[in-house]
Design a protein around this motif. Structure first.
Motif, PDB file in Angstrom:
ATOM      1  N   PRO A  32       0.618  -1.215  -0.012  1.00 28.73           N
ATOM      2  CA  PRO A  32      -0.080   0.027   0.072  1.00 28.73           C
ATOM      3  C   PRO A  32       0.746   1.303   0.035  1.00 28.73           C
ATOM      4  N   GLY A  33       2.126   1.203   0.335  1.00 27.26           N
ATOM      5  CA  GLY A  33       2.934   2.421   0.382  1.00 27.26           C
ATOM      6  C   GLY A  33       3.619   2.548  -1.120  1.00 27.26           C
ATOM      7  N   ALA A  34       3.246   1.630  -1.873  1.00 23.58           N
ATOM      8  CA  ALA A  34       3.985   2.057  -3.463  1.00 23.58           C
ATOM      9  C   ALA A  34       3.333   3.024  -4.191  1.00 23.58           C
ATOM     10  N   THR A  35       3.894   3.488  -5.009  1.00 26.43           N
ATOM     11  CA  THR A  35       3.198   4.665  -6.002  1.00 26.43           C
ATOM     12  C   THR A  35       3.501   4.099  -7.540  1.00 26.43           C
ATOM     13  N   LEU A  36       2.809   5.053  -8.130  1.00 25.90           N
ATOM     14  CA  LEU A  36       3.044   4.635  -9.710  1.00 25.90           C
ATOM     15  C   LEU A  36       4.665   4.847 -10.048  1.00 25.90           C
ATOM     16  N   GLY A  37       5.394   5.736  -9.367  1.00 22.58           N
ATOM     17  CA  GLY A  37       6.678   5.751  -9.894  1.00 22.58           C
ATOM     18  C   GLY A  37       7.504   4.715  -9.484  1.00 22.58           C
ATOM     19  N   ASP A  38       6.816   3.803  -8.524  1.00 21.33           N
ATOM     20  CA  ASP A  38       7.758   2.658  -7.901  1.00 21.33           C
ATOM     21  C   ASP A  38       7.452   1.832  -8.788  1.00 21.33           C
ATOM     22  N   VAL A  39       6.499   1.466  -9.574  1.00 21.86           N
ATOM     23  CA  VAL A  39       6.469   0.496 -10.568  1.00 21.86           C
ATOM     24  C   VAL A  39       6.620   1.193 -11.815  1.00 21.86           C
ATOM     25  N   ASP A  40       7.264   2.232 -12.144  1.00 23.27           N
ATOM     26  CA  ASP A  40       7.811   2.741 -13.383  1.00 23.27           C
ATOM     27  C   ASP A  40       6.616   3.089 -14.347  1.00 23.27           C
ATOM     28  N   LEU A  41       5.518   3.836 -13.867  1.00 24.27           N
ATOM     29  CA  LEU A  41       4.497   4.274 -14.459  1.00 24.27           C
ATOM     30  C   LEU A  41       4.593   5.837 -14.318  1.00 24.27           C
ATOM     31  N   ASP A  42       4.173   6.460 -15.412  1.00 24.85           N
ATOM     32  CA  ASP A  42       4.342   7.720 -15.844  1.00 24.85           C
ATOM     33  C   ASP A  42       3.169   8.584 -15.413  1.00 24.85           C
ATOM     34  N   SER A  43       2.996   9.984 -15.865  1.00 20.54           N
ATOM     35  CA  SER A  43       1.945  10.689 -15.491  1.00 20.54           C
ATOM     36  C   SER A  43       0.721  10.460 -16.571  1.00 20.54           C
ATOM     37  N   LEU A  44       1.028   9.702 -17.624  1.00 19.23           N
ATOM     38  CA  LEU A  44       0.027   9.455 -18.466  1.00 19.23           C
ATOM     39  C   LEU A  44      -0.625   8.372 -17.880  1.00 19.23           C
ATOM     40  N   ALA A  45      -0.028   7.415 -17.353  1.00 13.97           N
ATOM     41  CA  ALA A  45      -0.642   6.220 -16.496  1.00 13.97           C
ATOM     42  C   ALA A  45      -1.448   6.781 -15.632  1.00 13.97           C
ATOM     43  N   GLN A  46      -1.115   7.776 -14.866  1.00 13.03           N
ATOM     44  CA  GLN A  46      -1.895   8.327 -13.777  1.00 13.03           C
ATOM     45  C   GLN A  46      -3.186   8.912 -14.368  1.00 13.03           C
ATOM     46  N   LEU A  47      -3.172   9.537 -15.398  1.00 13.14           N
ATOM     47  CA  LEU A  47      -4.455   9.967 -15.912  1.00 13.14           C
ATOM     48  C   LEU A  47      -5.213   8.914 -16.418  1.00 13.14           C
ATOM     49  N   GLN A  48      -4.771   7.920 -16.846  1.00 13.34           N
ATOM     50  CA  GLN A  48      -5.622   6.807 -17.299  1.00 13.34           C
ATOM     51  C   GLN A  48      -6.249   6.024 -16.241  1.00 13.34           C
ATOM     52  N   VAL A  49      -5.431   6.015 -15.067  1.00 18.79           N
ATOM     53  CA  VAL A  49      -5.958   5.315 -13.880  1.00 18.79           C
ATOM     54  C   VAL A  49      -7.204   6.193 -13.467  1.00 18.79           C
ATOM     55  N   ARG A  50      -7.006   7.464 -13.295  1.00 17.78           N
ATOM     56  CA  ARG A  50      -8.051   8.430 -12.903  1.00 17.78           C
ATOM     57  C   ARG A  50      -9.456   8.020 -13.766  1.00 17.78           C
ATOM     58  N   ALA A  51      -9.003   8.264 -14.956  1.00 18.30           N
ATOM     59  CA  ALA A  51     -10.098   8.194 -15.944  1.00 18.30           C
ATOM     60  C   ALA A  51     -11.052   6.872 -15.417  1.00 18.30           C
ATOM     61  N   GLU A  52     -10.374   5.932 -15.490  1.00 19.28           N
ATOM     62  CA  GLU A  52     -10.900   4.407 -15.405  1.00 19.28           C
ATOM     63  C   GLU A  52     -11.623   4.290 -13.925  1.00 19.28           C
ATOM     64  N   ILE A  53     -11.157   4.875 -12.853  1.00 18.19           N
ATOM     65  CA  ILE A  53     -11.748   4.650 -11.696  1.00 18.19           C
ATOM     66  C   ILE A  53     -12.986   5.752 -11.737  1.00 18.19           C
ATOM     67  N   GLU A  54     -12.957   6.813 -12.349  1.00 15.91           N
ATOM     68  CA  GLU A  54     -13.918   7.689 -12.514  1.00 15.91           C
ATOM     69  C   GLU A  54     -15.253   7.038 -13.284  1.00 15.91           C
ATOM     70  N   ASP A  55     -14.773   6.335 -14.348  1.00 18.30           N
ATOM     71  CA  ASP A  55     -15.630   5.678 -15.325  1.00 18.30           C
ATOM     72  C   ASP A  55     -16.316   4.276 -14.562  1.00 18.30           C
ATOM     73  N   ARG A  56     -15.407   3.523 -13.872  1.00 21.25           N
ATOM     74  CA  ARG A  56     -16.035   2.547 -13.368  1.00 21.25           C
ATOM     75  C   ARG A  56     -16.619   2.581 -11.896  1.00 21.25           C
ATOM     76  N   TYR A  57     -16.063   3.710 -11.206  1.00 28.04           N
ATOM     77  CA  TYR A  57     -16.663   3.534  -9.818  1.00 28.04           C
ATOM     78  C   TYR A  57     -17.440   4.880  -9.554  1.00 28.04           C
ATOM     79  N   GLY A  58     -17.323   5.995 -10.534  1.00 26.04           N
ATOM     80  CA  GLY A  58     -18.140   7.244 -10.179  1.00 26.04           C
ATOM     81  C   GLY A  58     -17.374   8.073  -9.419  1.00 26.04           C
TER      82      GLY A  58
END
Length: 82
Positions: free
Chosen positions: A28-54
């Motif tokens: 739970p202490g890991a971040t996107l950077g820790d798994v080598d994902l960038d800011s584009l990945a962060q936007l994709q995650v945000r969009a998917e969470i909003e679409d899926r969970y509102g």
């Protein structure tokens, strides 16, 4: 009320951002950077969470840990259930 888990977050990362299954973590202490994902990945995650969970995540949560993201989504789900 449904709850959002770190496993669901990891599945979103695998499917939507191309995170290799070998990089999946339950930390739970890991971040996107820790798994080598960038800011584009962060936007994709945000969009998917909003679409899926509102639940909308704000820009200020861009560097949140996976545990913080799970808590934020669950807080949003709880607020929507009221």
């Amino acid at each position: 009320m449904p709850t959002f888990t770190i496993d669901e977050l990891m599945e979103i990362l695998v499917v939507k951002t191309g995170l290799p299954r070998s990089a999946v973590t339950a930390d739970p202490g890991a971040t996107l950077g820790d798994v080598d994902l960038d800011s584009l990945a962060q936007l994709q995650v945000r969009a998917e969470i909003e679409d899926r969970y509102g639940v909308a995540l704000e820009d200020e949560h861009a560097h949140a840990t996976f545990g913080e993201l799970v808590a934020l989504v669950n807080e949003g789900l709880s607020e929507r259930a009221r």
